[in-house]
Design a protein around this motif. Sequence first.
Motif, PDB file in Angstrom:
ATOM      1  N   LEU A 296     -11.876   5.869   4.314  1.00  0.00           N
ATOM      2  CA  LEU A 296     -11.537   4.630   3.540  1.00  0.00           C
ATOM      3  C   LEU A 296     -11.500   3.438   4.309  1.00  0.00           C
ATOM      4  CD1 LEU A 296      -9.845   5.464   0.170  1.00  0.00           C
ATOM      5  CD2 LEU A 296     -12.029   4.674   0.433  1.00  0.00           C
ATOM      6  N   SER A 297     -11.811   2.429   4.450  1.00  0.00           N
ATOM      7  CA  SER A 297     -11.685   1.024   5.258  1.00  0.00           C
ATOM      8  C   SER A 297     -11.003   0.067   4.388  1.00  0.00           C
ATOM      9  CB  SER A 297     -13.021   0.842   5.938  1.00  0.00           C
ATOM     10  OG  SER A 297     -13.986   0.246   5.004  1.00  0.00           O
ATOM     11  N   THR A 298     -10.652   0.051   3.121  1.00  0.00           N
ATOM     12  CA  THR A 298     -10.093  -0.697   2.101  1.00  0.00           C
ATOM     13  C   THR A 298      -8.674  -0.940   2.457  1.00  0.00           C
ATOM     14  OG1 THR A 298      -9.736   1.001   0.767  1.00  0.00           O
ATOM     15  CG2 THR A 298     -11.969  -0.122   0.363  1.00  0.00           C
ATOM     16  N   PRO A 299      -8.226  -2.126   2.231  1.00  0.00           N
ATOM     17  CA  PRO A 299      -6.800  -2.358   2.435  1.00  0.00           C
ATOM     18  C   PRO A 299      -5.768  -1.395   1.755  1.00  0.00           C
ATOM     19  CG  PRO A 299      -7.953  -4.386   2.090  1.00  0.00           C
ATOM     20  CD  PRO A 299      -8.735  -3.305   1.786  1.00  0.00           C
ATOM     21  N   ILE A 300      -6.230  -1.017   0.360  1.00  0.00           N
ATOM     22  CA  ILE A 300      -5.405  -0.083  -0.432  1.00  0.00           C
ATOM     23  C   ILE A 300      -6.309   1.361  -0.380  1.00  0.00           C
ATOM     24  CG2 ILE A 300      -4.772   0.637  -2.863  1.00  0.00           C
ATOM     25  CD1 ILE A 300      -3.400  -2.055  -1.616  1.00  0.00           C
ATOM     26  N   THR A 301      -5.350   2.300  -0.031  1.00  0.00           N
ATOM     27  CA  THR A 301      -6.065   3.544   0.179  1.00  0.00           C
ATOM     28  C   THR A 301      -5.032   4.468  -0.728  1.00  0.00           C
ATOM     29  OG1 THR A 301      -4.189   3.924   2.187  1.00  0.00           O
ATOM     30  CG2 THR A 301      -6.601   3.121   2.631  1.00  0.00           C
TER      31      THR A 301
ATOM     32  N   ASN B  44       0.721  -1.201  -0.073  1.00  0.00           N
ATOM     33  CA  ASN B  44      -0.125   0.142  -0.003  1.00  0.00           C
ATOM     34  C   ASN B  44       0.935   1.368  -0.007  1.00  0.00           C
ATOM     35  OD1 ASN B  44      -2.375   1.258   0.175  1.00  0.00           O
ATOM     36  ND2 ASN B  44      -2.158   1.665   2.302  1.00  0.00           N
TER      37      ASN B  44
ATOM     38  N   SER C 155      -0.365   4.073  -2.262  1.00  0.00           N
ATOM     39  CA  SER C 155      -1.134   5.145  -1.852  1.00  0.00           C
ATOM     40  C   SER C 155      -0.356   6.411  -2.305  1.00  0.00           C
ATOM     41  CB  SER C 155      -1.125   5.101  -0.312  1.00  0.00           C
ATOM     42  OG  SER C 155       0.192   4.941   0.111  1.00  0.00           O
TER      43      SER C 155
END
Length: 400
Positions: A236-241, A185, A189
């Motif tokens: 955002l709560s996704t693994p990829i931000t 990430n 990110s």
Amino acid sequence: MLLSLSLIFLTGLLFSGLCKKARLPGLLGMLISGILLGPYALNWIDGSVLSISSELRRMALILILMRAGLTLNLSDLKKAGRPAALMCFVPALFEIAGMVLLAPRLLGVSLLDAAIMGAVTAAVSPAVVVPKMIRLIEEGYGTEKGIPQMILGGASVDDVFVIVLFTSFTGLAQGESVSALRFLNIPVSVFLGAAAGFLIGALLAEFFRRVHMRDTVKLLILFSAAFLLDSAESTLSTPITFSALIAVMAMGTALLIRLPIASRRLSGKLNALWTAAEILLFTLVGAGTDIRCALTFGGRAVLLIFLALLFRMCGTALCLMKTRLTPRERLFCMLAYLPKATVQAAIGGVPLAMGLPCGAIVLTVAVLAILITAPLGAFLIDNTYKRFLTRKDGSYAQMD
């Protein structure tokens, strides 16, 4: 709240002025005023201000990164090339390695606790470094070789990298497993943040070109877009931000590319706003600093910080190998990459809040790192850049 804000601004201005008269960095005075006004000393800052302290500091960071974007010429940044990319993570890794090697011996902590401590202290402070590098760009020092642009860009990405490491180390301390997705990430990110920022900046530039409005209104729109980006990242709560701070800087850079004249005017207005934001930022950092913690381990913790900084300087020197920079220019980069403040103030108390055994000592080292490196780094930058860097005309400034 209004009384607290007036005290923050007046005492910040007073102590900053006194420090400048003593040829010390003004931000040292702001830190001292915050410590005195804060809950661990006089307790004159209202709880309503302290409760939103992190949000106010975040707003100040957004301001300086937007200002950085409106100043950052991508063609100048490209001159730095490989070193700019390496400085995003190599110096931080060296400093963390120094902590892991030395902290168990000096402070008696475990390797994992030392890694957490290193992750807290390893982040360079954009609040100190970015305004200094903008000043160098405006005055033309080191810009021919992209030196301030390289440091400016590295300082912005460095924080993203270190915070991911900090999250992973504290997760291990709580019994969690480390996911490879967290480390993936980091570059993702940064890329997504830059892409989002450039896209929004380009759209806003086109909007500003078609719709006539005052520069003040443009700034309000820019700040609104920046706050929306920051809110989107936090929700955002996704693994990829994506990195909102990188996006804010990229948004400003896109505006500079498409609307250079308007961008310079907007940058000038942000310079005026920074006067107030700087006082607010560093006074609140000082207010969140428990000076009593710094007395617990005393000399050993101070020695550890300075030794870890030597590791960091070695990492910066490694990034600059096989470049066209002179020895004086390399030394300047090593010194300019030392200051710490905002990230340490934000996450220094997190291990203690988590109930980790190392929490108190991590907070102590974080406090000392702020008090030592923020004014020291600012002092070294201010007193070396005219000696070590050349201006656009190819000359060194004459010093009295």
